[in-house]
Design a protein around this motif. Structure first.
Motif, mmCIF file in Angstrom:
data_model
loop_
_atom_site.group_PDB
_atom_site.id
_atom_site.type_symbol
_atom_site.label_atom_id
_atom_site.label_comp_id
_atom_site.label_asym_id
_atom_site.label_seq_id
_atom_site.Cartn_x
_atom_site.Cartn_y
_atom_site.Cartn_z
ATOM 1 N N THR A 71 36.393 28.511 30.848
ATOM 2 C CA THR A 71 37.700 28.903 31.380
ATOM 3 C C THR A 71 38.365 27.735 32.094
ATOM 4 O OG1 THR A 71 36.911 31.178 31.643
ATOM 5 C CG2 THR A 71 38.901 30.558 32.864
ATOM 6 N N ILE A 72 37.603 27.043 32.927
ATOM 7 C CA ILE A 72 38.141 25.884 33.656
ATOM 8 C C ILE A 72 38.547 24.786 32.683
ATOM 9 C CG2 ILE A 72 37.530 24.020 35.249
ATOM 10 C CD1 ILE A 72 35.832 26.174 36.754
ATOM 11 N N VAL A 73 37.721 24.527 31.678
ATOM 12 C CA VAL A 73 38.053 23.501 30.675
ATOM 13 C C VAL A 73 39.347 23.873 29.957
ATOM 14 C CG1 VAL A 73 37.326 22.450 28.484
ATOM 15 C CG2 VAL A 73 35.691 22.669 30.366
ATOM 16 N N ALA A 74 39.477 25.144 29.557
ATOM 17 C CA ALA A 74 40.678 25.578 28.829
ATOM 18 C C ALA A 74 41.928 25.405 29.679
ATOM 19 C CB ALA A 74 40.533 27.031 28.390
ATOM 20 N N VAL A 75 41.881 25.851 30.914
ATOM 21 C CA VAL A 75 43.060 25.748 31.780
ATOM 22 C C VAL A 75 43.347 24.282 32.118
ATOM 23 C CG1 VAL A 75 44.006 26.357 34.045
ATOM 24 C CG2 VAL A 75 42.804 28.084 32.698
ATOM 25 N N ALA A 76 42.311 23.530 32.464
ATOM 26 C CA ALA A 76 42.493 22.129 32.864
ATOM 27 C C ALA A 76 42.937 21.246 31.699
ATOM 28 C CB ALA A 76 41.205 21.581 33.463
#
Length: 154
Positions: A71-76
């Motif tokens: 999730t963090i990778v996708a948003v970032a």
């Protein structure tokens, strides 16, 4: 059109990359042709698509039950120019974008959580969900416009 999380995520990942191109082109036009309006237009489009991509990444992450890492990778990935494309490829190849929208409760105990029930309710009413997300993105976008650009105004 967006009958699966993969379709929606892919469209927004590509749109985010295109919006980076518009922003970069605007920066080049401002530097070479003294066209400051190009950054205003490209930056405005990029900002709106950036927020839309972030909202989509969170919705898809919740539907697909991703952990914090993906999730963090996708948003970032939206922060780095063009990174949404390889991120989408990675998520697709790793199977994280496989499957339909979760419209029905399953035997999974996580489906009983209030937020899962709420998500299923909204997913069963895509126009209501789209309007709610659009209102949230527009509200945040307008707030950021009022606050001003990064680095302040000239």
């Amino acid at each position: 059109m967006f009958r699966a999380p993969l379709n929606l995520f892919r469209v927004l990942a590509i749109a985010e990359a295109i919006s980076w191109t518009l922003l970069i082109a605007g920066l080049i036009l401002r530097a070479t042709a003294d066209l400051a309006i190009a950054v205003t237009i490209g930056g405005g489009i990029h900002g709106f698509v950036f927020l839309s991509y972030g909202a989509t990444a969170i919705l898809v992450a919740k539907n697909q039950r991703w952990g914090a890492g993906p999730t963090i990778v996708a948003v970032a990935s939206a922060v780095i120019p063009y990174a949404t494309i390889p991120t989408e490829i990675w998520l697709h190849r790793s199977g994280r974008l496989n499957g339909p929208w979760r419209l029905e409760r399953t035997d999974d105990p996580r489906d009983g959580a209030w937020h899962d029930r709420l998500m299923r309710w909204f997913l069963a009413r895509p126009w209501v969900l789209a309007l709610l997300i659009a209102a949230a993105v527009i509200g945040l976008y307008v707030t950021l416009l009022i606050v001003g650009p990064p680095g302040g105004r000239d």
